[in-house]
Design a protein around this motif. Structure first.
Motif, mmCIF file in Angstrom:
data_model
loop_
_atom_site.group_PDB
_atom_site.id
_atom_site.type_symbol
_atom_site.label_atom_id
_atom_site.label_comp_id
_atom_site.label_asym_id
_atom_site.label_seq_id
_atom_site.Cartn_x
_atom_site.Cartn_y
_atom_site.Cartn_z
ATOM 1 N N UNK A 50 0.662 -1.335 0.007
ATOM 2 C CA UNK A 50 0.005 0.063 -0.002
ATOM 3 C C UNK A 50 0.860 1.211 0.038
ATOM 4 N N UNK A 51 2.002 1.231 0.797
ATOM 5 C CA UNK A 51 2.790 2.422 0.735
ATOM 6 C C UNK A 51 3.602 2.836 -0.606
ATOM 7 N N UNK A 52 3.800 1.633 -1.315
ATOM 8 C CA UNK A 52 4.221 1.602 -2.643
ATOM 9 C C UNK A 52 3.337 2.446 -3.637
ATOM 10 N N UNK A 53 2.331 2.503 -3.419
ATOM 11 C CA UNK A 53 1.146 3.234 -4.412
ATOM 12 C C UNK A 53 1.090 4.459 -3.866
ATOM 13 N N UNK A 54 1.695 4.993 -2.894
ATOM 14 C CA UNK A 54 1.540 6.518 -2.446
ATOM 15 C C UNK A 54 2.705 7.382 -3.110
ATOM 16 N N UNK A 55 2.370 8.739 -3.135
ATOM 17 C CA UNK A 55 3.520 9.688 -3.637
ATOM 18 C C UNK A 55 4.772 9.493 -2.621
ATOM 19 N N UNK A 57 6.263 6.843 -2.702
ATOM 20 C CA UNK A 57 6.307 5.553 -1.774
ATOM 21 C C UNK A 57 7.466 4.710 -2.151
ATOM 22 N N UNK A 58 7.883 4.800 -3.385
ATOM 23 C CA UNK A 58 9.039 3.846 -3.766
ATOM 24 C C UNK A 58 10.281 4.392 -3.267
ATOM 25 N N UNK A 59 10.659 5.886 -3.146
ATOM 26 C CA UNK A 59 11.824 6.188 -2.020
ATOM 27 C C UNK A 59 11.604 5.822 -0.681
ATOM 28 N N UNK A 60 10.421 5.969 0.133
ATOM 29 C CA UNK A 60 10.462 5.458 1.109
ATOM 30 C C UNK A 60 10.503 3.974 1.520
ATOM 31 N N UNK A 61 9.954 3.019 0.545
ATOM 32 C CA UNK A 61 10.258 1.694 0.641
ATOM 33 C C UNK A 61 12.083 1.408 0.522
ATOM 34 N N UNK A 62 12.467 2.248 -0.175
ATOM 35 C CA UNK A 62 14.167 2.087 -0.383
ATOM 36 C C UNK A 62 14.869 2.275 1.083
ATOM 37 N N UNK A 63 14.352 3.427 1.543
ATOM 38 C CA UNK A 63 14.713 3.795 2.784
ATOM 39 C C UNK A 63 14.454 3.039 3.962
ATOM 40 N N UNK A 64 13.185 2.429 3.956
ATOM 41 C CA UNK A 64 13.002 1.225 4.899
ATOM 42 C C UNK A 64 13.747 -0.043 4.793
ATOM 43 N N UNK A 65 13.979 -0.447 3.466
ATOM 44 C CA UNK A 65 14.594 -1.618 3.018
ATOM 45 C C UNK A 65 15.993 -1.542 3.503
ATOM 46 N N UNK A 66 16.715 -0.153 3.314
ATOM 47 C CA UNK A 66 18.104 0.023 3.838
ATOM 48 C C UNK A 66 18.140 -0.330 5.185
ATOM 49 N N UNK A 67 17.167 0.403 5.784
ATOM 50 C CA UNK A 67 17.112 0.545 7.200
ATOM 51 C C UNK A 67 16.905 -0.754 7.939
ATOM 52 N N UNK A 113 11.622 -6.083 0.728
ATOM 53 C CA UNK A 113 11.009 -4.384 0.661
ATOM 54 C C UNK A 113 11.874 -3.894 -0.599
ATOM 55 N N UNK A 114 13.270 -4.000 -0.551
ATOM 56 C CA UNK A 114 13.924 -3.508 -1.645
ATOM 57 C C UNK A 114 13.454 -4.025 -3.109
ATOM 58 N N UNK A 115 13.256 -5.341 -3.101
ATOM 59 C CA UNK A 115 12.585 -6.051 -4.314
ATOM 60 C C UNK A 115 11.494 -5.612 -4.758
ATOM 61 N N UNK A 116 10.485 -5.171 -3.387
ATOM 62 C CA UNK A 116 9.050 -4.307 -3.918
ATOM 63 C C UNK A 116 9.339 -3.082 -4.451
ATOM 64 N N UNK A 117 10.392 -2.298 -3.977
ATOM 65 C CA UNK A 117 10.451 -0.984 -4.491
ATOM 66 C C UNK A 117 11.074 -1.017 -5.858
ATOM 67 N N UNK A 118 12.031 -1.862 -6.230
ATOM 68 C CA UNK A 118 12.534 -2.039 -7.564
ATOM 69 C C UNK A 118 11.781 -2.369 -8.495
#
Length: 271
Positions: A50-55, A57-67, A113-118
């Motif tokens: 759901x986060x990925x679909x938000x404005x 969202x992809x950069x946020x997922x990258x940040x979460x994945x790296x975290x 999470x990183x795979x989801x972002x990419x």
């Protein structure tokens, strides 16, 4: 470890706890929303999708994945180097093995999470039912699932005990803020422990009946609350509790006391 290494590890730790905080803020918020609307409560996978679909969202997922990968580094280092002075007696070794295990689990989530972002696909995105079915198809698969259920149940009991007993206070610095927010941390840990126990129960029942369809993750556990008497209130309470657990992670990020590289004179909430 050198002072520079200590400082670097401290920031890795903060990134890790911060990422966990973001994830449980989303899950708790969606559960709270589902309690008052005709939407379904979400687990980690669906919440991140759901986060990925938000404005943004992809950069946020990258940040979460790296975290979360940072959390992996922190927990494994803490377990191997014993930076929290757990010791080498049986109790200390179990605690250190637990640190390493939770680090590896969150590292796997971080990769997903990183795979989801990419790509928009979660490489670890099989549902709990799917991976339970895969495990059960292996030799001794039912026993593996049962063992995982027992580990999760133990972790759930530990988190609930940690919150109820106030044991967590010994590694949080005492400040005006942490003193004021302390009741939220207690509730968050207890609720998170209960939710883990519910997930463990579904896995244990799946192992007992050899039926992977009985297995469910955090999303299913939240949804099961909604089907009970006063379900909307229970689901709303669970959502608030998970937000409390998110707050606990944010507080850990900023105020955790680590024996081997924190000021030895620092006061904790336990003092």
């Amino acid at each position: 470890m050198s002072e520079k290494t200590h400082e670097g590890l401290k920031w890795v730790m903060r990134a890790g706890y911060g990422s966990r905080g973001v994830i449980y803020t989303i899950i708790g918020g969606l559960a709270l929303l589902a309690a008052f609307k005709s939407t379904q409560a979400s687990g980690t996978k669906d919440a991140l999708a759901a986060l990925r679909d938000e404005p943004y969202g992809v950069p946020a997922l990258f940040a979460i994945g790296i975290g979360l990968l940072a959390y992996l580094v922190w927990r494994v280092t803490a377990g191997v180097k014993d930076v929290e002075d757990q010791g080498t007696d049986p109790k200390g070794l179990i605690a250190r093995i637990g640190q390493i295990t939770t680090g590896l689990i969150h590292g796997g989530i971080g990769v997903s999470v990183l795979a989801l972002a990419m790509s928009g696909k979660n490489s670890g995105g099989d549902s709990t039912e799917d991976w339970t079915q895969k495990l059960m198809s292996m030799p001794m698969g039912r026993y593996i699932v049962a063992a995982i259920a027992l580990i999760l149940l133990g972790a759930g009991i530990y988190y609930a005990y940690k919150g109820w007993s106030g044991k967590y206070k010994g590694h949080l610095a005492r400040t005006q803020f942490t003193e004021s927010i302390d009741p939220v941390l207690t509730i968050g840990l207890v609720v998170y422990g209960i939710m883990m126990a519910l997930v463990a129960g579904s896995l244990g029942y799946a192992a007992l009946t050899a039926n992977p369809e009985q297995a469910g993750g955090l999303g299913e556990a939240l949804q099961s609350l909604r089907g009970m008497a006063f379900g909307r209130f229970l689901l709303g309470g669970a959502g608030l509790g998970l937000i409390g657990f998110a707050v606990y992670n944010f507080v850990e990020a900023g105020y955790r006391v680590v024996p081997k590289f924190s000021d030895p004179d620092i006061r904790t909430l336990m003092d």
